[in-house]
Design an enzyme around this catalytic site. Structure first.
Site, mmCIF file in Angstrom:
data_model
loop_
_atom_site.group_PDB
_atom_site.id
_atom_site.type_symbol
_atom_site.label_atom_id
_atom_site.label_comp_id
_atom_site.label_asym_id
_atom_site.label_seq_id
_atom_site.Cartn_x
_atom_site.Cartn_y
_atom_site.Cartn_z
ATOM 1 N N ASP A 1 0.858 -1.181 0.000
ATOM 2 C CA ASP A 1 0.000 0.000 0.000
ATOM 3 C C ASP A 1 0.898 1.235 0.000
ATOM 4 O O ASP A 1 1.705 1.413 0.917
ATOM 5 C CB ASP A 1 -0.879 -0.039 1.251
ATOM 6 C CG ASP A 1 -1.960 1.040 1.277
ATOM 7 O OD1 ASP A 1 -1.893 1.969 0.458
ATOM 8 O OD2 ASP A 1 -2.850 0.946 2.139
ATOM 9 N N ASP B 1 -3.400 7.259 -3.653
ATOM 10 C CA ASP B 1 -3.276 6.193 -2.664
ATOM 11 C C ASP B 1 -3.731 4.904 -3.344
ATOM 12 O O ASP B 1 -4.840 4.843 -3.894
ATOM 13 C CB ASP B 1 -4.162 6.537 -1.470
ATOM 14 C CG ASP B 1 -4.041 5.571 -0.297
ATOM 15 O OD1 ASP B 1 -3.324 4.565 -0.410
ATOM 16 O OD2 ASP B 1 -4.691 5.837 0.739
ATOM 17 N N HIS C 1 -11.480 6.537 2.073
ATOM 18 C CA HIS C 1 -11.390 7.850 2.698
ATOM 19 C C HIS C 1 -11.178 8.950 1.667
ATOM 20 O O HIS C 1 -10.539 8.750 0.632
ATOM 21 C CB HIS C 1 -10.227 7.863 3.688
ATOM 22 C CG HIS C 1 -8.959 7.292 3.129
ATOM 23 N ND1 HIS C 1 -8.023 8.053 2.490
ATOM 24 C CD2 HIS C 1 -8.501 6.012 3.074
ATOM 25 C CE1 HIS C 1 -7.023 7.274 2.078
ATOM 26 N NE2 HIS C 1 -7.297 6.025 2.408
ATOM 27 N N HIS D 1 -7.036 11.492 5.214
ATOM 28 C CA HIS D 1 -8.270 10.865 5.681
ATOM 29 C C HIS D 1 -9.337 11.936 5.895
ATOM 30 O O HIS D 1 -9.503 12.463 6.991
ATOM 31 C CB HIS D 1 -8.022 10.069 6.962
ATOM 32 C CG HIS D 1 -7.143 8.881 6.748
ATOM 33 N ND1 HIS D 1 -5.795 8.891 7.013
ATOM 34 C CD2 HIS D 1 -7.404 7.649 6.246
ATOM 35 C CE1 HIS D 1 -5.272 7.714 6.692
ATOM 36 N NE2 HIS D 1 -6.228 6.944 6.224
ATOM 37 N N GLU E 1 -10.895 1.159 -0.633
ATOM 38 C CA GLU E 1 -9.963 0.066 -0.352
ATOM 39 C C GLU E 1 -10.642 -1.089 0.386
ATOM 40 O O GLU E 1 -10.609 -1.167 1.608
ATOM 41 C CB GLU E 1 -8.750 0.568 0.421
ATOM 42 C CG GLU E 1 -9.017 1.401 1.655
ATOM 43 C CD GLU E 1 -7.719 1.834 2.323
ATOM 44 O OE1 GLU E 1 -6.732 1.088 2.287
ATOM 45 O OE2 GLU E 1 -7.707 2.943 2.882
ATOM 46 N N GLU F 1 -6.878 -1.330 -3.747
ATOM 47 C CA GLU F 1 -7.204 0.089 -3.554
ATOM 48 C C GLU F 1 -6.846 0.917 -4.784
ATOM 49 O O GLU F 1 -5.796 0.724 -5.394
ATOM 50 C CB GLU F 1 -6.431 0.642 -2.354
ATOM 51 C CG GLU F 1 -6.718 2.102 -2.048
ATOM 52 C CD GLU F 1 -5.951 2.617 -0.842
ATOM 53 O OE1 GLU F 1 -6.387 3.619 -0.239
ATOM 54 O OE2 GLU F 1 -4.913 2.010 -0.485
#
Length: 292
Positions: A86, A97, A156, A164, A189, A277
């Site tokens: 990740d 992300d 998020h 976040h 994710e 993700e």
């Protein structure tokens, strides 16, 4: 709405994140050192002209998130491991992300569960859809394959130097939730587990971020904070700044509520967790996925 300049930064971050994700995943092999994969992958992000949005997470087996290499880490990948890779990349604070699961065993269906859940979620993204509906789609894909979605981990919102934010994207169905709007940026994710579907804090903590500013007495802590402040609150890894008194400095800064730690999050011992993700930007009729 997002102006063209910011959109281009999100897209560039996503392009770099995709390449670096594939680079890191390709380094995950039985016998390879976790520390080597982390260092080489983070260096690649920097070499491509981007910033590291958060330390490369390498989480094994029942660990779902927040693990990374410790200073002098001697751990190696083993046959049978389920490895979550990740990573986060930013351009001037605009973040991509993304995560993938590398299976060093025979867990194809588990890996497919989180991946299929992510694709189902992305297909639903458009203005007017509520996050609870997306969570229901994620849950259905994972449960249809005999696994549990991790209920207390979520996707998020993303913003400039913000990892976040709103909206929160659940991995289970719920009534209502945030209504998606054009211009929202977020990561979805899904996590699929053979265990309880609930993660808890482990004793291991390798990742921290700044949450406040105040007077610092300890010289080693003041020295560390001069460097950490340049992160604009984005998380950092203990091994990045490791020296003789850095652990003492971190402990003091946590005690003063200047730093917060992110303990490794894990399901029950002996379980396995997969993750997938992507980052996306909501458009008027769907979304742009920046990390594909």
């Amino acid at each position: 709405m997002i102006d063209d300049e910011i959109l281009n930064k999100y897209l560039e971050a996503g392009k770099i994140a995709k390449e670096c994700r594939e680079f890191a995943a390709g380094k995950v092999k039985a016998g390879a050192k976790i520390l080597d994969v982390v260092v080489e992958s983070e260096q690649k992000i920097l070499s491509m002209g981007a910033g590291i949005a958060f330390p490369l997470n390498i989480s094994l087996n029942e660990a779902a998130a927040h693990d990374t290499a410790s200073p002098g880490d001697e751990r190696v990948f083993k046959a049978g491991d389920v490895v979550k890779v990740d990573l986060g990349v930013h351009i001037d604070g605009y973040i991509a992300d993304t995560a993938v699961t590398v299976d060093l065993g025979k867990n194809d269906l588990l890996v497919e569960a989180s991946k299929a859940a992510l694709h189902a979620a992305i297909d639903m993204v458009r203005p007017g859809v509520r996050t609870g509906q997306i969570g229901a789609a994620v849950q259905a894909e994972i449960e249809s394959r005999g696994y549990r979605p991790v209920a207390n981990l979520t996707g998020h919102g993303l913003g400039q130097y913000l990892l976040h934010g709103i909206p929160t994207i659940p991995n289970v169905g719920m009534q209502g939730g945030t209504e998606l709007e054009e211009g929202m940026v977020f990561a979805i994710e899904p996590f699929a587990s053979t265990g309880s579907g609930i993660v808890s804090d482990a004793s291991r903590t390798e990742i921290y971020s700044q949450i406040s500013s105040r007077q610092i007495r300890l010289p080693s802590a003041r020295k560390l904070m001069k460097i950490v402040a340049e992160r604009n609150s984005l998380p950092f890894s203990r091994h990045w700044y490791y020296e003789e008194k850095s652990d003492l400095a971190i402990a003091q800064l946590v005690k003063q509520n200047i730093l917060r730690g992110y303990p490794v999050l894990h399901d029950v011992p002996g379980s396995l967790v997969s993750q997938a993700e992507h980052t996306m930007i909501v458009t008027d009729d769907g979304c742009i996925v920046t990390t594909v």
